[in-house]
Each structure stands twice: as C-alpha cells, then as structure tokens.
Enzyme design. Structure first.
Site, PDB file in Angstrom:
ATOM      1  NE  ARG A 132       6.819 104.416  90.165  1.00 33.24           N
ATOM      2  CZ  ARG A 132       5.675 104.775  89.555  1.00 33.24           C
ATOM      3  NH1 ARG A 132       5.126 105.945  89.773  1.00 33.24           N
ATOM      4  NH2 ARG A 132       5.092 103.948  88.714  1.00 33.24           N
ATOM      5  CD  GLU A 154       6.513 100.671  83.885  1.00 36.59           C
ATOM      6  OE1 GLU A 154       6.711 100.955  82.694  1.00 36.59           O
ATOM      7  OE2 GLU A 154       5.541 101.113  84.528  1.00 36.59           O
ATOM      8  CG  ASN A 156       7.594 104.111  85.233  1.00 35.69           C
ATOM      9  OD1 ASN A 156       6.787 103.833  84.354  1.00 35.69           O
ATOM     10  ND2 ASN A 156       7.692 103.409  86.350  1.00 35.69           N
ATOM     11  CB  SER A 161       2.375 109.938  89.004  1.00 44.04           C
ATOM     12  OG  SER A 161       1.958 108.623  88.780  1.00 44.04           O
ATOM     13  CE  LYS A 329       5.832  98.768  80.123  1.00 46.36           C
ATOM     14  NZ  LYS A 329       5.389 100.164  79.965  1.00 46.36           N
ATOM     15  CE  LYS A 403       5.426  94.240  81.505  1.00 47.88           C
ATOM     16  NZ  LYS A 403       6.266  94.961  82.479  1.00 47.88           N
ATOM     17  CD  GLU A 407       5.923 103.732  79.916  1.00 44.20           C
ATOM     18  OE1 GLU A 407       5.708 103.475  81.117  1.00 44.20           O
ATOM     19  OE2 GLU A 407       6.756 103.096  79.244  1.00 44.20           O
ATOM     20  N   GLY A 408       1.308 103.884  81.396  1.00 44.98           N
ATOM     21  CA  GLY A 408       0.092 104.392  82.010  1.00 44.98           C
ATOM     22  C   GLY A 408      -0.947 103.336  82.351  1.00 44.98           C
ATOM     23  NE  ARG A 499       2.454 101.869  91.815  1.00 42.13           N
ATOM     24  CZ  ARG A 499       2.721 101.856  90.512  1.00 42.13           C
ATOM     25  NH1 ARG A 499       1.879 102.370  89.662  1.00 42.13           N
ATOM     26  NH2 ARG A 499       3.836 101.316  90.065  1.00 42.13           N
TER      27      ARG A 499
HETATM   28  P1  ADP Z   1       2.713 100.394  82.607  1.00 37.69           P
HETATM   29  O1  ADP Z   1       3.724 101.157  81.838  1.00 37.69           O
HETATM   30  O2  ADP Z   1       1.391 100.353  81.939  1.00 37.69           O
HETATM   31  O3  ADP Z   1       2.661 100.811  84.048  1.00 37.69           O
HETATM   32  P2  ADP Z   1       3.931  97.931  83.601  1.00 37.69           P
HETATM   33  O4  ADP Z   1       5.052  97.247  82.924  1.00 37.69           O
HETATM   34  O5  ADP Z   1       4.269  98.666  84.848  1.00 37.69           O
HETATM   35  O6  ADP Z   1       3.205  98.876  82.540  1.00 37.69           O
HETATM   36  O7  ADP Z   1       2.802  96.869  83.911  1.00 37.69           O
HETATM   37  C1  ADP Z   1       1.607  97.206  84.562  1.00 37.69           C
HETATM   38  C2  ADP Z   1       1.362  96.287  85.752  1.00 37.69           C
HETATM   39  O8  ADP Z   1       1.340  94.935  85.336  1.00 37.69           O
HETATM   40  C3  ADP Z   1       2.429  96.351  86.824  1.00 37.69           C
HETATM   41  O9  ADP Z   1       2.176  97.397  87.738  1.00 37.69           O
HETATM   42  C4  ADP Z   1       2.330  94.974  87.470  1.00 37.69           C
HETATM   43  O10 ADP Z   1       1.288  94.955  88.430  1.00 37.69           O
HETATM   44  C5  ADP Z   1       1.945  94.087  86.307  1.00 37.69           C
HETATM   45  N1  ADP Z   1       3.143  93.468  85.713  1.00 37.69           N
HETATM   46  C6  ADP Z   1       3.907  93.991  84.727  1.00 37.69           C
HETATM   47  N2  ADP Z   1       4.944  93.167  84.433  1.00 37.69           N
HETATM   48  C7  ADP Z   1       4.831  92.112  85.256  1.00 37.69           C
HETATM   49  C8  ADP Z   1       5.588  90.915  85.443  1.00 37.69           C
HETATM   50  N3  ADP Z   1       6.674  90.643  84.706  1.00 37.69           N
HETATM   51  N4  ADP Z   1       5.175  90.037  86.399  1.00 37.69           N
HETATM   52  C9  ADP Z   1       4.080  90.281  87.132  1.00 37.69           C
HETATM   53  N5  ADP Z   1       3.316  91.387  87.008  1.00 37.69           N
HETATM   54  C10 ADP Z   1       3.678  92.296  86.078  1.00 37.69           C
HETATM   55 MG    MG Z   2       3.953 100.553  85.568  1.00 38.54          MG
END
Ligand code: ADP
Ligand code: MG
Length: 523
Positions: A132, A154, A156, A161, A329, A403, A407-408, A499
């Site tokens: 995803r 990101e 996945n 899910s 990442k 970051k 994950e998660g 979402r």
């Molecule tokens: P995870 O693997 O924990 O899901 P993500 O990279 O998806 O990590 O980050 C979690 C959340 O943080 C995302 O769903 C988004 O809402 C926010 N986020 C992550 N990266 C960015 C970004 N570059 N700009 C704005 N919001 C972000």
């Molecule tokens: Mg995420």
C-alpha cells in the site's frame, strides 16, 4: 482540476442524527467493525461477543479526481520498483550495513535473512507482495484544489491493512447516498460517478489466491500470521471469507506462538501445521503476515526462529523478509537520492517483474512519474547531504518530520520536537563511544502540507455520536505483485483506502482511534 467544495454541506441536527443511525447500523450489519478495547486489565477475549463500528465519516471527503487517478495509475510502477529492490541483494545490503549498527530490529531481520537467503532462493524464489502506497495531498498556500497533487508518505510492504474495511466504507457511503440522497445537501453526493468503485477486498484476496495458485497444491491452506489480541480482526476475516467463497481456499490464522507449537518443516521443506481437530496435517501454500512488522511481535528469539522457519519453507511468503526490508523508510530515502531510482528502474538488468516485457521497457518518464510524488527526504548520516539535513532539522524543524525504521504508527517525531530529540540522541551516543551516531537510524522528511478548510463529521469507533472536525485525508493505493523464479508475473493495482483524521493529530492510526475509514468523493 475543480476547487475542492466547502465541506461538509449544511445538514440539520435531525439529518446528522439520521446519518449517524444509518451508518452505525450499516457498519454493524456489514462487518465494518472492530473489536472493542477490552476493559482495563483484561485481554481481547478468545471468543468475542461484542463489536463496535469502525471509526467512520458520515460523508465521503472531497478528493480531486486527477490526483486519485494519478495515484492509482502509478501503482504498478511502484510494485515493479519495490519488487526490484527486494531482488537486489547488493542494494539492500548497502542500506542495511548503515542501518544495522543503529537499529537492532532491522539488524536482526537483515542478519537472519542473510543467513538463509542462498537456501531460500532455491527452495522458493517466488515472492508475493501486497503493498500500500500512502499519499497526502500537497498544496502551496491555502485551500485551492486546482493546485493540489499527491505526495507519498510511505510505501508499506508488510501487513498493509484496511483493504476489506475500505471497500466497506466505499459501499457504506454509496448506500447512504442511495438511502437518504444525503438530503440533497450537495449535488456531488447524488452523483453516482463521484463515488469510487473500490474493490480492495476482492483485489487483495485475489492476490493471495494468485500466490496460492502459484504454489500449486489445491489441498494446501493459506496461513495468516496474526497478532495476539488483534482488534482489527474483521478486516482480516473478510479476506478469509472471500478466499473461501470466491477461491475455495481455506485459511488458518495463528500467532507466532501457536505456529511454534503446531508447525514443522519436513525434509522437503514443506511447512505443515498439526490439525488439532484430529484430521491430517495441513500443508501451507502461502504465509500472509498481519504481524511480524514491529519489535513487539518478537518478544524473544523464539519468534525470530519461527519467522526463519517459515521463510525457509516452500510456502510463498507475503511478504518475504527481503520485501519487508525493502519497505524500510531508509530505502524510501535512498531511492530519492539523485540517480538511485533511475539506476534501479532503468539501468540495472532485473528479472521481469510483470511490468512490460522487461527492464528495458521502463523509461525515463516512469522514473519522473514516481519522483513527482516524492517530497524532500534526507539521510542523517555523516555524508554531505546528511550534514546539511542536520543543520536544516535544527534551524527549521517546523518543516520536517523525523522517522525511525518502524511501522505501525506512533514512532515519528514532528516539528519543534525534533531538535530536543536530536540532542537526546547525542547524549545517548556519549554512552556508546566508537559507534555510529544514533541519528543515523532516522530519516528526515519534509512535511507535506494538505489542503486546509475541509471539514467532515467523524464518528469514533464505539461512540456513535459524530463530531465536526477540521480534517486531513490520507489516500492509500493497494498493489499486488507476484514475482521471482519462473512464475508468470502478476502486477496489479488493487484498490484504495482513504483515512481521514482531525488536523490536530500528526499521526493517523485507525486502530488507535485517531483516523476514520473514509472514501473519496471525486471532484
Ligand atoms: P507508519 O509506518 O508509522 O505508518 P508513516 O510514515 O506512515 O509511519 O507516518 C505516520 C503518519 O504521520 C502518516 O499517516 C501521516 O499522517 C503523518 N506523516 C508522515 N510523514 C509525513 C509527512 N512527510 N508530512 C506530513 N505528515 C506525515
Ligand atoms: Mg503509515
């Protein structure tokens, strides 16, 4: 691209109450549900007797159609890209050599994989990816939809899910439109073409079935590896029901601990599960992980041992350890460095992963299409880029998110929290002289700036009562990729997820109650 409408349209209290009733009962009746949080001190029961509606939005959220189409159309490129990364040991090693000294979890995954990869390349070269790719709309300035385009959050590669619940959210919004006409509150809400035809549930289960068929024993089963105490079970169960009904494939769901008890690898490296119901043992054709992505899933080395045992089996893994590593990442950041994507996509001779006739069929425009969805990504290492990033993070933290390789949800560090966090990491470094700085375990990412001014009526799981929230929506596009060995490759886009969360929250986990499962209303 039309500007995004003012949202939501005016609804009376009685109309909102009716939509709340309609959506809650629809959700409960159609498995758009989660298990409730157990009372303090109790565990999720083995045999559940109660459910709650999944967090939802009363109305679909406006989303620019061109951006939606774009996100879907590049999914096959992303599938091909990440399949290539998983097949490229040298590339993965180069990245993990840097990550491993500062990240125990990634180190364990990488080292365990390295120890067996020559073996598994022979045992089972085929890999299944159910991916995803997540995006936010990005727009300079304020709320004008015609400038919005998608930027990737990101990619996945493990346990992606909500494919089943997402299809149900789309179906629910369409139902609400048909059932209530949304009280003619807005023309788009009565335009059937504005609602998406999203088949993520069917597409993802079809992907698992394709893996099953590639394994080639119709008497075998698919093993879902699940977390103990999982509340998002109906998202998984729906895939299981679909596999049985549509594809005549049986699923066994087990935790790592249960697999350790009931599973074994035979001399031909076929994986078998004891059948406690007294029948013959079951041969596993596909291992589908909805666990195994967080350190909490490996409380002791026993879980790692089980993971390795499964990896060594002839069963097709979704994902393989290599694909899980590809989803780090840090890989996203390295690909974004000048020339790296182009080298991976265009220059290197790679086996055909189902995108055109072979490596030569991907061109510069494909690389440009992917890069167009990226925002600034930097390493935090000792390279020139890394030094520059460190300075940026300290001087302009309001522009960034930090970051780790996790994950998660719930692991990122945002904005003004970055400088003190970096200082804290430096303190920790002092206690470990001679090792790489701990900040190298992180990447620095530019914050995406979603359109402002959009609101929606969100209902938290189990609450029933809607609240008006200033919202941000994250679009996910699913992909299925079957590749490796001499399998007839599969490379498909597999539906979408929207979402929607309150703007005040940086993170958007549905299971932790912050995000609602929504669907786009195309404008
Ligand atoms: P995870 O693997 O924990 O899901 P993500 O990279 O998806 O990590 O980050 C979690 C959340 O943080 C995302 O769903 C988004 O809402 C926010 N986020 C992550 N990266 C960015 C970004 N570059 N700009 C704005 N919001 C972000
Ligand atoms: Mg995420």
């Amino acid at each position: 691209m039309a500007p995004l409408p003012t949202w939501p349209p005016a609804l009376t209290d009685a109309q909102q109450a009716d939509l709340a009733f309609q959506s809650a009962t629809y959700a409960l009746a159609n498995g758009f549900t989660l298990l409730p949080v157990p009372p303090k001190g109790e565990r999720v029961p083995d045999i559940p007797t109660q459910v709650i509606a999944a967090p939802l939005s009363l109305l679909p959220t406006p989303f620019p159609r061109p951006a939606y189409v774009q996100a879907k159309s590049i999914q096959r490129l992303y599938n091909a890209l990440y399949a290539r990364v998983a097949l490229d040991w040298e590339f993965l090693d180069g990245i993990m050599e840097q990550v491993a000294p500062v990240d125990d979890f990634q180190a364990e995954l990488w080292n365990r994989w390295k120890a067996i990869r020559d073996e598994i390349k022979v045992t089972q070269p085929i890999q299944l990816g159910i991916f995803r790719s997540d995006y936010l709309l990005h727009e300079h300035g304020n709320y004008v939809g015609d400038k919005a385009h998608i930027k990737q959050v990101e990619f996945n590669t493990i346990a992606a899910s909500f494919g089943a619940l997402s299809q149900k959210a789309s179906e629910m919004h369409r139902y609400l439109s048909e059932q209530t006409n949304y009280f003619h509150a807005h023309a788009q809400l009565n335009n059937p073409n504005a609602f998406v035809d999203n088949h993520s549930l069917e597409e993802i289960s079809a992907g698992l079935a394709e893996g099953f068929n590639a394994y080639g024993n119709c008497d075998a089963v698919v093993l879902f590896v699940v977390q103990e105490g999982e509340r998002n079970v109906f998202d998984q169960r729906a895939l299981e029901y679909q596999l049985l009904k549509r594809h005549q494939i049986q699923v066994v769901r087990l935790t790592f601990a249960q697999i350790a008890q009931r599973g074994k690898l035979d001399d031909d490296k076929m994986f078998w599960l004891d059948n406690p119901l007294g029948k013959d043992a079951l041969e596993v054709a596909v291992v589908y992980y909805r666990a195994a992505y967080t350190p909490a899933d490996y409380t002791t080395s026993a879980e790692w041992d089980t993971r390795v045992l499964l990896e060594r089996a002839t069963a097709i893994k979704c994902p393989s350890m290599a694909l899980q590593l590809a989803g780090a990442k840090k890989v996203q950041q390295v690909l974004a460095a000048p020339g790296v994507l182009e080298d991976m996509l265009l220059a290197r001779a790679r086996p055909d992963v189902g995108f055109g006739a072979g490596p030569g069929s991907l061109g510069q425009p494909d690389a440009a299409a992917l890069r167009d969805t990226w925002t600034g990504l930097w390493p935090l290492d000792s390279s020139e880029q890394g030094q520059k990033a460190l300075q940026l993070a300290r001087e302009h933290p309001e522009r960034f998110v930090l970051k780790p390789q996790r994950e998660g949800g719930g692991n990122n560090i945002y904005r003004e929290n970055i400088p003190p966090y970096l200082a804290h990491l430096e303190e920790e470094d002092k206690a470990r002289p001679g090792t790489a700085p701990r900040r190298e375990a992180y990447i620095l990412m530019e914050l995406i700036e979603p359109p402002t001014g959009l609101h929606n009526l969100l209902v938290r799981g189990g609450e029933g009562k809607p609240r008006l929230a200033d919202v941000v929506s994250e679009l996910g596009v699913y992909g299925v990729a079957l590749f490796g060995g001499d399998v007839a490759p599969v490379n498909r886009e597999a539906g979408t997820l929207l979402r929607t969360k309150g703007r005040e929250s940086d993170e958007g986990g549905v299971a932790i109650g912050i995000s609602s499962i929504d669907s786009p209303l195309l404008v």
